[in-house]
Design a protein around this motif. Structure first.
Motif, PDB file in Angstrom:
ATOM      1  N   LEU A 199      38.132  36.237  41.097  1.00  0.00           N
ATOM      2  CA  LEU A 199      37.814  37.443  40.782  1.00  0.00           C
ATOM      3  C   LEU A 199      37.281  38.531  41.951  1.00  0.00           C
ATOM      4  O   LEU A 199      37.460  39.293  41.857  1.00  0.00           O
ATOM      5  N   GLU A 200      37.482  37.040  43.046  1.00  0.00           N
ATOM      6  CA  GLU A 200      37.300  38.325  44.523  1.00  0.00           C
ATOM      7  C   GLU A 200      38.084  39.077  44.831  1.00  0.00           C
ATOM      8  O   GLU A 200      38.162  39.784  45.400  1.00  0.00           O
ATOM      9  N   ASN A 201      39.893  37.996  44.418  1.00  0.00           N
ATOM     10  CA  ASN A 201      40.894  38.070  44.701  1.00  0.00           C
ATOM     11  C   ASN A 201      41.708  38.953  44.152  1.00  0.00           C
ATOM     12  O   ASN A 201      42.874  38.802  43.698  1.00  0.00           O
ATOM     13  N   TRP A 202      41.194  39.308  42.493  1.00  0.00           N
ATOM     14  CA  TRP A 202      42.167  39.603  41.523  1.00  0.00           C
ATOM     15  C   TRP A 202      43.451  39.888  41.786  1.00  0.00           C
ATOM     16  O   TRP A 202      44.132  39.482  41.380  1.00  0.00           O
TER      17      TRP A 202
ATOM     18  N   SER B 253      34.894  55.068  47.444  1.00  0.00           N
ATOM     19  CA  SER B 253      36.426  54.665  48.200  1.00  0.00           C
ATOM     20  C   SER B 253      36.542  53.178  49.094  1.00  0.00           C
ATOM     21  O   SER B 253      37.872  52.790  48.448  1.00  0.00           O
ATOM     22  N   PHE B 254      35.494  53.011  49.711  1.00  0.00           N
ATOM     23  CA  PHE B 254      35.769  51.977  50.422  1.00  0.00           C
ATOM     24  C   PHE B 254      35.499  50.250  49.828  1.00  0.00           C
ATOM     25  O   PHE B 254      37.175  49.186  50.554  1.00  0.00           O
ATOM     26  N   LEU B 255      35.121  50.758  48.663  1.00  0.00           N
ATOM     27  CA  LEU B 255      35.304  49.469  47.703  1.00  0.00           C
ATOM     28  C   LEU B 255      36.542  49.333  46.839  1.00  0.00           C
ATOM     29  O   LEU B 255      36.554  47.691  46.402  1.00  0.00           O
ATOM     30  N   TYR B 256      37.645  49.631  47.136  1.00  0.00           N
ATOM     31  CA  TYR B 256      38.611  49.461  46.506  1.00  0.00           C
ATOM     32  C   TYR B 256      40.014  48.735  47.480  1.00  0.00           C
ATOM     33  O   TYR B 256      40.065  49.747  48.338  1.00  0.00           O
ATOM     34  N   SER B 257      40.182  47.821  46.607  1.00  0.00           N
ATOM     35  CA  SER B 257      41.834  47.139  47.599  1.00  0.00           C
ATOM     36  C   SER B 257      42.795  48.314  48.322  1.00  0.00           C
ATOM     37  O   SER B 257      42.928  47.634  49.459  1.00  0.00           O
ATOM     38  N   GLU B 258      43.468  49.635  47.210  1.00  0.00           N
ATOM     39  CA  GLU B 258      43.781  50.452  47.817  1.00  0.00           C
ATOM     40  C   GLU B 258      43.665  51.289  48.707  1.00  0.00           C
ATOM     41  O   GLU B 258      44.533  51.705  49.723  1.00  0.00           O
ATOM     42  N   ASN B 259      42.698  51.294  49.240  1.00  0.00           N
ATOM     43  CA  ASN B 259      41.658  52.157  50.339  1.00  0.00           C
ATOM     44  C   ASN B 259      41.247  51.478  51.879  1.00  0.00           C
ATOM     45  O   ASN B 259      41.558  51.224  52.957  1.00  0.00           O
TER      46      ASN B 259
ATOM     47  N   TRP C 199      39.936  43.808  50.859  1.00  0.00           N
ATOM     48  CA  TRP C 199      38.987  43.215  50.306  1.00  0.00           C
ATOM     49  C   TRP C 199      39.237  43.389  48.897  1.00  0.00           C
ATOM     50  O   TRP C 199      39.136  45.035  48.211  1.00  0.00           O
ATOM     51  N   SER C 200      39.358  42.651  47.106  1.00  0.00           N
ATOM     52  CA  SER C 200      40.227  43.706  46.787  1.00  0.00           C
ATOM     53  C   SER C 200      38.720  43.277  44.802  1.00  0.00           C
ATOM     54  O   SER C 200      38.807  44.218  44.239  1.00  0.00           O
ATOM     55  N   GLY C 201      38.122  42.860  45.634  1.00  0.00           N
ATOM     56  CA  GLY C 201      36.510  42.545  44.473  1.00  0.00           C
ATOM     57  C   GLY C 201      35.297  44.103  44.888  1.00  0.00           C
ATOM     58  O   GLY C 201      34.489  43.536  43.479  1.00  0.00           O
TER      59      GLY C 201
END
Length: 243
Positions: A226-229, A61-67, A71-73
């Motif tokens: 890529l990291e911030n798409w 869950s931490f890996l997704y920007s909406e959470n 960080w978005s990537g």
């Protein structure tokens, strides 16, 4: 110009940009505005006491920007790290162990599991110990290079020694700019994506940005996108294809 002279010059310029980096500025509101909420949710999850029972759902869950609202990537490689949760827990326990020197535990933790790169590891450190560790990813590295603050490393320095030196620099910058590490990591966006000048009649470009924020190297631009798409206008119509 000595390194100290360059540092003083850049910090003087950065203070002007930092003074305008506050509530009401788009990037500030989108990321810094969620800082306390994210820390309240994920700091307990990434505590040394919780790591032995960390679940796959909590980590991913931490890996997704909406959470994480920052960080978005992270999910592109981070999901692979969660395939073996036992190994991941061991790596995170090592990463977060304050009894071990940073430069020693950092490379050992990254070597334990595929997918736990420096961007994810330092984001977790920033959340777990928000007053001690800064983020090293493509965005922060691009900003430091653009500002001519990227440190020199000893020949053969491994990733642990490099991060320790980078973190010392980030800590110094955070103190001099009166920012916490989360805000400092967000601030790089205002350098790479400049805040419009206060006066619309001012046409002189900021000395902190080359030609409106363009990257000197095409590779840096590619990695940055890529990291911030998800934060770019392109993401509204296009998706990044990966195999």
């Amino acid at each position: 110009m000595t390194d100290e002279e360059q540092y003083s010059k850049v910090v003087g310029e950065l203070r002007g940009a930092a003074a305008r980096f506050k509530t009401g500025q788009r990037i500030y509101d989108e990321i810094v505005g969620f800082r306390d909420e994210v820390l309240a949710r994920y700091r307990p999850i990434f505590s040394s006491d919780h790591i032995p029972i960390l679940t796959k759902e909590e980590f991913t869950s931490f890996l997704y920007s909406e959470n994480n609202h920052h960080w978005s990537g992270l999910h592109r490689k981070g999901l692979g790290a969660a395939e073996d949760m036992n190994t991941l827990r061991q790596a995170l326990a090592l990463l977060l162990d304050e009894n071990s020197p940073l430069q020693e535990r950092f490379p050992k933790a990254l070597d334990r599991v595929t997918g736990l790169g420096k961007g994810i590891a330092t984001a977790i450190l920033t959340v777990a110990y928000s007053d001690q560790y800064g983020v090293w990813n493509n965005t922060s590295e691009a900003a430091l290079r653009q500002l001519s603050l990227w440190p020199d490393f000893e020949r053969g320095a491994d990733i642990g020694k490099r991060y320790a030196k980078i973190n010392d620099l980030l800590a110094r910058l955070a103190a001099d700019l009166e920012m916490d590490f989360w805000t400092l990591d967000t601030f790089w966006w205002s350098i790479l994506e400049p805040i419009p000048p206060i006066s619309e009649t001012t046409s002189t470009p900021s000395p902190l940005v080359e030609s409106g924020g363009r990257f000197a190297l095409e590779r840096q631009l590619e990695e940055f996108l890529l990291e911030n798409w998800e934060r770019t206008p392109l993401a509204q119509e296009w998706v990044v294809f990966s195999t």
